[in-house]
Design a protein around this motif. Structure first.
Motif, PDB file in Angstrom:
ATOM      1  N   PRO A 117       1.407   4.879   3.309  1.00  0.00           N
ATOM      2  CA  PRO A 117       0.280   4.149   2.707  1.00  0.00           C
ATOM      3  C   PRO A 117      -0.601   5.091   1.902  1.00  0.00           C
ATOM      4  CG  PRO A 117       0.521   3.556   5.009  1.00  0.00           C
ATOM      5  CD  PRO A 117       1.439   4.718   4.757  1.00  0.00           C
ATOM      6  N   ARG A 118      -1.105   4.563   0.806  1.00  0.00           N
ATOM      7  CA  ARG A 118      -2.035   5.326  -0.034  1.00  0.00           C
ATOM      8  C   ARG A 118      -3.230   5.724   0.820  1.00  0.00           C
ATOM      9  NH1 ARG A 118      -1.887   4.606  -5.224  1.00  0.00           N
ATOM     10  NH2 ARG A 118      -1.123   2.473  -5.019  1.00  0.00           N
ATOM     11  N   PRO A 119      -3.629   6.984   0.771  1.00  0.00           N
ATOM     12  CA  PRO A 119      -4.789   7.401   1.580  1.00  0.00           C
ATOM     13  C   PRO A 119      -6.052   6.639   1.168  1.00  0.00           C
ATOM     14  CG  PRO A 119      -3.732   9.293   0.504  1.00  0.00           C
ATOM     15  CD  PRO A 119      -3.078   8.066  -0.016  1.00  0.00           C
ATOM     16  N   ALA A 171       0.815  -1.217   0.000  1.00  0.00           N
ATOM     17  CA  ALA A 171       0.000   0.000   0.000  1.00  0.00           C
ATOM     18  C   ALA A 171       0.850   1.269   0.000  1.00  0.00           C
ATOM     19  CB  ALA A 171      -0.932   0.004   1.213  1.00  0.00           C
ATOM     20  N   LEU A 172       2.163   1.139   0.145  1.00  0.00           N
ATOM     21  CA  LEU A 172       3.027   2.325   0.189  1.00  0.00           C
ATOM     22  C   LEU A 172       3.141   2.976  -1.188  1.00  0.00           C
ATOM     23  CD1 LEU A 172       6.010   1.151   2.423  1.00  0.00           C
ATOM     24  CD2 LEU A 172       4.089   2.610   3.071  1.00  0.00           C
ATOM     25  N   VAL A 173       3.082   4.291  -1.180  1.00  0.00           N
ATOM     26  CA  VAL A 173       3.311   5.089  -2.389  1.00  0.00           C
ATOM     27  C   VAL A 173       4.290   6.204  -2.035  1.00  0.00           C
ATOM     28  CG1 VAL A 173       1.045   4.610  -3.422  1.00  0.00           C
ATOM     29  CG2 VAL A 173       1.324   6.592  -1.937  1.00  0.00           C
ATOM     30  N   VAL A 174       5.004   6.694  -3.029  1.00  0.00           N
ATOM     31  CA  VAL A 174       5.926   7.809  -2.819  1.00  0.00           C
ATOM     32  C   VAL A 174       5.097   9.079  -2.649  1.00  0.00           C
ATOM     33  CG1 VAL A 174       7.772   9.187  -3.834  1.00  0.00           C
ATOM     34  CG2 VAL A 174       7.785   6.693  -4.110  1.00  0.00           C
ATOM     35  N   VAL A 175       5.262   9.744  -1.504  1.00  0.00           N
ATOM     36  CA  VAL A 175       4.514  10.974  -1.232  1.00  0.00           C
ATOM     37  C   VAL A 175       5.396  12.215  -1.348  1.00  0.00           C
ATOM     38  CG1 VAL A 175       2.735   9.851   0.162  1.00  0.00           C
ATOM     39  CG2 VAL A 175       4.808  10.724   1.274  1.00  0.00           C
ATOM     40  N   ALA A 176       6.705  12.015  -1.350  1.00  0.00           N
ATOM     41  CA  ALA A 176       7.649  13.129  -1.525  1.00  0.00           C
ATOM     42  C   ALA A 176       8.982  12.529  -1.949  1.00  0.00           C
ATOM     43  CB  ALA A 176       7.816  13.917  -0.224  1.00  0.00           C
ATOM     44  N   GLU A 177       9.708  13.299  -2.761  1.00  0.00           N
ATOM     45  CA  GLU A 177      11.040  12.855  -3.164  1.00  0.00           C
ATOM     46  C   GLU A 177      11.863  14.059  -3.577  1.00  0.00           C
ATOM     47  OE1 GLU A 177      10.680  10.098  -6.426  1.00  0.00           O
ATOM     48  OE2 GLU A 177       9.881  11.603  -7.776  1.00  0.00           O
ATOM     49  N   VAL A 230       6.787   7.256   8.080  1.00  0.00           N
ATOM     50  CA  VAL A 230       7.114   7.094   6.668  1.00  0.00           C
ATOM     51  C   VAL A 230       8.185   6.021   6.556  1.00  0.00           C
ATOM     52  CG1 VAL A 230       6.655   9.528   6.114  1.00  0.00           C
ATOM     53  CG2 VAL A 230       8.997   8.794   6.600  1.00  0.00           C
ATOM     54  N   VAL A 231       8.335   5.485   5.370  1.00  0.00           N
ATOM     55  CA  VAL A 231       9.528   4.732   5.039  1.00  0.00           C
ATOM     56  C   VAL A 231      10.410   5.720   4.295  1.00  0.00           C
ATOM     57  CG1 VAL A 231      10.518   2.840   3.699  1.00  0.00           C
ATOM     58  CG2 VAL A 231       8.386   2.486   4.973  1.00  0.00           C
ATOM     59  N   LEU A 232      11.530   6.058   4.916  1.00  0.00           N
ATOM     60  CA  LEU A 232      12.505   6.958   4.308  1.00  0.00           C
ATOM     61  C   LEU A 232      13.436   6.091   3.477  1.00  0.00           C
ATOM     62  CD1 LEU A 232      13.984   9.666   3.998  1.00  0.00           C
ATOM     63  CD2 LEU A 232      15.055   9.243   6.219  1.00  0.00           C
ATOM     64  N   ARG A 233      13.497   6.374   2.175  1.00  0.00           N
ATOM     65  CA  ARG A 233      14.279   5.547   1.255  1.00  0.00           C
ATOM     66  C   ARG A 233      15.285   6.423   0.522  1.00  0.00           C
ATOM     67  NH1 ARG A 233      11.080   2.007  -3.076  1.00  0.00           N
ATOM     68  NH2 ARG A 233      10.661   4.015  -4.030  1.00  0.00           N
ATOM     69  N   HIS A 234      16.556   6.133   0.743  1.00  0.00           N
ATOM     70  CA  HIS A 234      17.640   6.825   0.050  1.00  0.00           C
ATOM     71  C   HIS A 234      18.087   5.969  -1.117  1.00  0.00           C
ATOM     72  CE1 HIS A 234      18.215   9.698   3.340  1.00  0.00           C
ATOM     73  NE2 HIS A 234      17.970   8.666   4.128  1.00  0.00           N
ATOM     74  N   VAL A 235      18.346   6.586  -2.246  1.00  0.00           N
ATOM     75  CA  VAL A 235      18.904   5.886  -3.398  1.00  0.00           C
ATOM     76  C   VAL A 235      20.414   6.042  -3.328  1.00  0.00           C
ATOM     77  CG1 VAL A 235      19.019   5.782  -5.913  1.00  0.00           C
ATOM     78  CG2 VAL A 235      16.834   6.283  -4.779  1.00  0.00           C
ATOM     79  N   LEU A 236      21.102   4.915  -3.333  1.00  0.00           N
ATOM     80  CA  LEU A 236      22.558   4.902  -3.278  1.00  0.00           C
ATOM     81  C   LEU A 236      23.108   4.178  -4.495  1.00  0.00           C
ATOM     82  CD1 LEU A 236      23.066   3.824   0.457  1.00  0.00           C
ATOM     83  CD2 LEU A 236      23.016   6.139  -0.467  1.00  0.00           C
TER      84      LEU A 236
END
Length: 142
Positions: free
Chosen positions: A135-137, A25-31, A55-61
């Motif tokens: 999660p998607r609202p 259900a997670l969607v990117v809400v900010a990047e 949130v799940v904070l996801r860094h791209v490495l």
């Protein structure tokens, strides 16, 4: 059980279950993949971000293959999990995701990205950006 946990239990304010980075259900809400944009601006322009929720904070490495285990050990000390390699990363270095669940502020996003960029650079890689996932609202009932 800590004193704070006991007080929360006493008053019915238990900690919510942490989000799982694997939740479908997670969607990117900010990047932010633009180093000239401040995290505060990015988050202010992100209407989907619920600032008081986890949130799940996801860094791209982008990391050299021979330094991935070292990176995983270093970020693991701060509660991050290194995942990958991930598909869709163009360039000479494979892409990975460093993920952690938390409640964030703009300062947290800036500070954590700076730490990831420093780590990646020390290992011969790059940290081009970060994403927040929630999660998607749920659509309104009715």
């Amino acid at each position: 059980m800590s004193l704070l946990d006991r007080v929360r239990a006493l008053f019915g304010r238990a900690q919510p279950e942490p989000l799982s980075p694997d939740d479908p259900a997670l969607v990117v809400v900010a990047e932010n993949f633009d180093p000239s944009r401040a995290a505060s601006t990015v988050l202010a322009d992100s209407p989907g971000w619920a600032s008081t929720d986890q949130v799940v904070l996801r860094h791209v490495l982008l990391l050299p293959a021979d330094r991935v285990d070292e990176a995983a050990g270093l970020i693991g000390q701060d509660g991050y999990e290194l995942r990958g390699p991930v598909a869709g990363q163009d360039g000479p270095l494979p892409g990975y995701h460093a993920v952690r669940t938390q409640v964030v502020t703009p300062l947290d996003c800036s500070r954590e990205h700076s730490r990831m960029a420093s780590l990646a650079q020390r290992l011969g890689g790059d940290a081009p950006g970060w994403q927040l996932m929630q999660p998607r609202p749920e659509p309104p009932a009715g």
